[in-house]
Design an enzyme around this catalytic site. Structure first.
Site, PDB file in Angstrom:
ATOM      1  N   LYS A  30       0.830  -1.213   0.000  1.00 59.92           N
ATOM      2  CA  LYS A  30       0.000   0.000   0.000  1.00 59.92           C
ATOM      3  C   LYS A  30       0.863   1.261   0.000  1.00 59.92           C
ATOM      4  CE  LYS A  30      -2.933   0.547   3.560  1.00 59.92           C
ATOM      5  NZ  LYS A  30      -2.836   1.787   4.347  1.00 59.92           N
ATOM      6  N   SER A 176       7.584   9.292  11.903  1.00 61.08           N
ATOM      7  CA  SER A 176       6.471   9.117  10.967  1.00 61.08           C
ATOM      8  C   SER A 176       6.968   9.246   9.531  1.00 61.08           C
ATOM      9  CB  SER A 176       5.382  10.160  11.226  1.00 61.08           C
ATOM     10  OG  SER A 176       4.487  10.187  10.122  1.00 61.08           O
ATOM     11  N   GLN A 178       5.074   9.205   7.049  1.00 56.90           N
ATOM     12  CA  GLN A 178       4.126  10.047   6.322  1.00 56.90           C
ATOM     13  C   GLN A 178       4.533  11.513   6.407  1.00 56.90           C
ATOM     14  OE1 GLN A 178       0.230   9.085   7.798  1.00 56.90           O
ATOM     15  NE2 GLN A 178       0.254   7.051   6.880  1.00 56.90           N
ATOM     16  N   ASP A 324       2.241  -1.205  11.600  1.00 61.19           N
ATOM     17  CA  ASP A 324       0.938  -1.649  11.081  1.00 61.19           C
ATOM     18  C   ASP A 324       0.658  -3.117  11.395  1.00 61.19           C
ATOM     19  OD1 ASP A 324       0.514   0.873  10.043  1.00 61.19           O
ATOM     20  OD2 ASP A 324       1.360   0.362   8.092  1.00 61.19           O
TER      21      ASP A 324
HETATM   22  C1  S3P Z   1       2.834   4.840   6.139  1.00 67.41           C
HETATM   23  C2  S3P Z   1       3.451   5.152   7.307  1.00 67.41           C
HETATM   24  C3  S3P Z   1       2.931   4.717   8.613  1.00 67.41           C
HETATM   25  C4  S3P Z   1       1.937   3.581   8.495  1.00 67.41           C
HETATM   26  C5  S3P Z   1       0.949   3.794   7.405  1.00 67.41           C
HETATM   27  C6  S3P Z   1       1.642   3.978   6.070  1.00 67.41           C
HETATM   28  C7  S3P Z   1       3.410   5.365   4.874  1.00 67.41           C
HETATM   29  O1  S3P Z   1       2.284   5.809   9.238  1.00 67.41           O
HETATM   30  O2  S3P Z   1       1.260   3.367   9.717  1.00 67.41           O
HETATM   31  O3  S3P Z   1       0.057   2.696   7.295  1.00 67.41           O
HETATM   32  O4  S3P Z   1       3.026   4.875   3.797  1.00 67.41           O
HETATM   33  O5  S3P Z   1       4.250   6.260   4.946  1.00 67.41           O
HETATM   34  P1  S3P Z   1       3.132   6.921  10.068  1.00 67.41           P
HETATM   35  O6  S3P Z   1       4.151   7.422   9.161  1.00 67.41           O
HETATM   36  O7  S3P Z   1       2.153   7.974  10.451  1.00 67.41           O
HETATM   37  O8  S3P Z   1       3.651   6.170  11.248  1.00 67.41           O
END
Ligand code: S3P
Length: 445
Positions: A30, A176, A178, A324
């Site tokens: 994903k 994070s 993200q 996750d």
């Molecule tokens: C993700 C980062 C994670 C993860 C999310 C996908 C990503 O979140 O939990 O399902 O694709 O960068 P965080 O970066 O907020 O921890």
């Protein structure tokens, strides 16, 4: 003929016992799929993607770029052809962009949209609307972006266009990927360089994909740095199978006696293998075979055999690398010998649901002794009676309790499982081919 509509809600009813075996493919990663769409859209030239996850989260990202004028063919059977419009080729979407259930889509898109000449609005479903967005709005504002959030820093995000961004050196307050990615995506449009330093390693798919699209990236220790003003060059990509989805089968095949289960072509990026490290420390028997590279990411087939698991204190350093997968790791803990202690995992409270509360309630509902703590849980391994679990609309909670049924005395019914389609469309079918007695029950809203 009446219109075919999908039911408003579905539950899972999972028969107790059974064993998992065979060889299966798992849908695409994903995190990598979101990034593949974003980078391909902003690149010069045409990108062919294979193995793209056709889950609802990624479909939201694709729909957003289509709305901003990016030609996309597919996805069909994981293949998509995306004709990049270049860094400055997006057009105003003309309506709010709906990111559905996806925190990744909303946070990463915020980084891209903060740098566009047009205004935009990002909205999401009820779960996403409860999640914290200040963590991306803050650094983007430091770069010069104008972003308004809803109450208490939550969605919707109103992003003002036409802002000139400047590069920043940003130290992440929480580990994070993200937030790191949002800042780097905005950094591509900024005057000067941008760096992000993380307190603990998080998934590095953005850094790898920047490189795959020919963007200069410098990594030194915990800091990643990029210059502003570069270009992305289209490239063909192959998305590995998602280790986060594979995790349900890694645990299922570990806790239920049986022959062996092989999962093909799973991404084993070192920033994602916390689940393997933790399960192995608990005594799991997972072998990596046929290791290779695919689209700049390491992949391998994973061969799992049942094992006697023992409880451990999950090392805090593994938490961001398994963030996750922690719900299903807690299922492994429920059937391990002794106590498993999870600490340093307060981030779980702001995922698609409060996953600490959801797991503690679910484990208690099936008869497992689980004590919630502010930043984790203490689980005492035992036997599960079965019962009714509320997934709280959270895909990973739903799938975690589905595999728990392998060791239950009676069926487990899991409520509100429709969001499994966000990350693992077809989960029940794949699970059935391996031997899980899972039934999908449509219910009225
Ligand atoms: C993700 C980062 C994670 C993860 C999310 C996908 C990503 O979140 O939990 O399902 O694709 O960068 P965080 O970066 O907020 O921890």
């Amino acid at each position: 003929m009446p219109a075919v509509t999908s039911p408003a809600r579905i539950d899972y009813r999972v028969a107790p016992g059974g064993r998992l075996s065979g060889e299966i493919g798992i849908p695409g990663d994903k995190s990598i799929s979101h990034r593949a769409v974003m980078f391909a859209a902003l690149a010069q030239g045409t990108t062919h993607v294979e193995g793209l996850l056709e889950g609802e989260d990624v479909l939201c990202t694709l729909a957003a770029f289509r709305r901003m004028g990016v030609p996309v063919e597919g996805p069909r059977a994981g293949r998509a052809k995306i004709t990049g419009v270049g860094m400055n080729g997006l057009s105003a979407p003309g309506a709010s962009l709906d990111m559905g259930n996806s925190g990744t889509a909303m946070r990463l898109m915020a980084g891209i949209l903060a740098a566009q000449p047009f205004d935009s609005v990002l909205v999401g479903d009820a779960s996403l609307t409860r999640r914290p967005m200040k963590r991306v709005a803050d650094p983007l504002r430091l770069m010069g972006a104008m972003i308004e959030t809803g109450e208490e820093g939550r969605p919707p995000l109103h992003i003002r266009g036409g802002r000139k961004l400047k590069g920043i050196d940003y130290r992440l307050p929480v580990p994070s990927a993200q937030v790191k990615s949002a800042v780097l995506l905005a950094g591509m449009y900024a005057d000067g360089g941008t760096s992000v330093t993380e307190p603990a390693p998080t998934r590095d798919h953005t850094e790898r994909m920047l490189r795959a699209f020919g963007y200069p990236v410098e990594i030194s220790g915990a800091t990643v740095r990029i210059p502003g003003g570069g270009q992305l060059r289209a490239t063909d990509l192959q998305v590995p199978a998602d280790i986060s989805s594979a995790a349900f089968f890694l645990v299922g095949a570990s806790i239920a006696p049986g022959p062996e289960l092989t999962l093909r072509g799973v991404g084993i990026n070192p920033t994602r293998i916390g689940v393997l490290n933790i399960l192995r420390q608990m005594g799991a028997n997972v072998e990596q075979v046929n290791a290779r590279m695919a689209g700049g990411e390491p992949v391998a087939d994973l061969r799992v055999r049942a094992a006697r698991l023992r409880g451990i204190h999950i090392p805090d350093a593994q938490v961001p690398l398994a963030i996750d997968e922690l719900p299903v790791i807690l299922i492994a803990a429920a059937f391990a010998e002794g106590e498993t202690v999870l600490t340093g995992a307060e981030e779980l409270r702001v995922k698609e649901s409060d996953r600490i509360a959801a797991m503690a309630a679910g484990l208690a509902a099936i008869g497992i002794d689980a004590r919630e703590t502010p930043d984790g849980m203490i689980v005492r391994g035992g036997s599960a009676k079965g019962g009714i679990v509320d997934s709280r609309g959270d895909h990973r909670i739903a799938m975690a309790f589905a595999v728990a049924a392998l060791r239950a005395d009676r069926p487990i019914t899991i409520l509100d499982c429709k969001n499994v389609d966000t990350s693992f469309p077809g989960f029940a079918g794949v699970a059935r081919t391996t031997g899980l007695g899972i039934e999908v029950v449509p219910t009225a809203a």
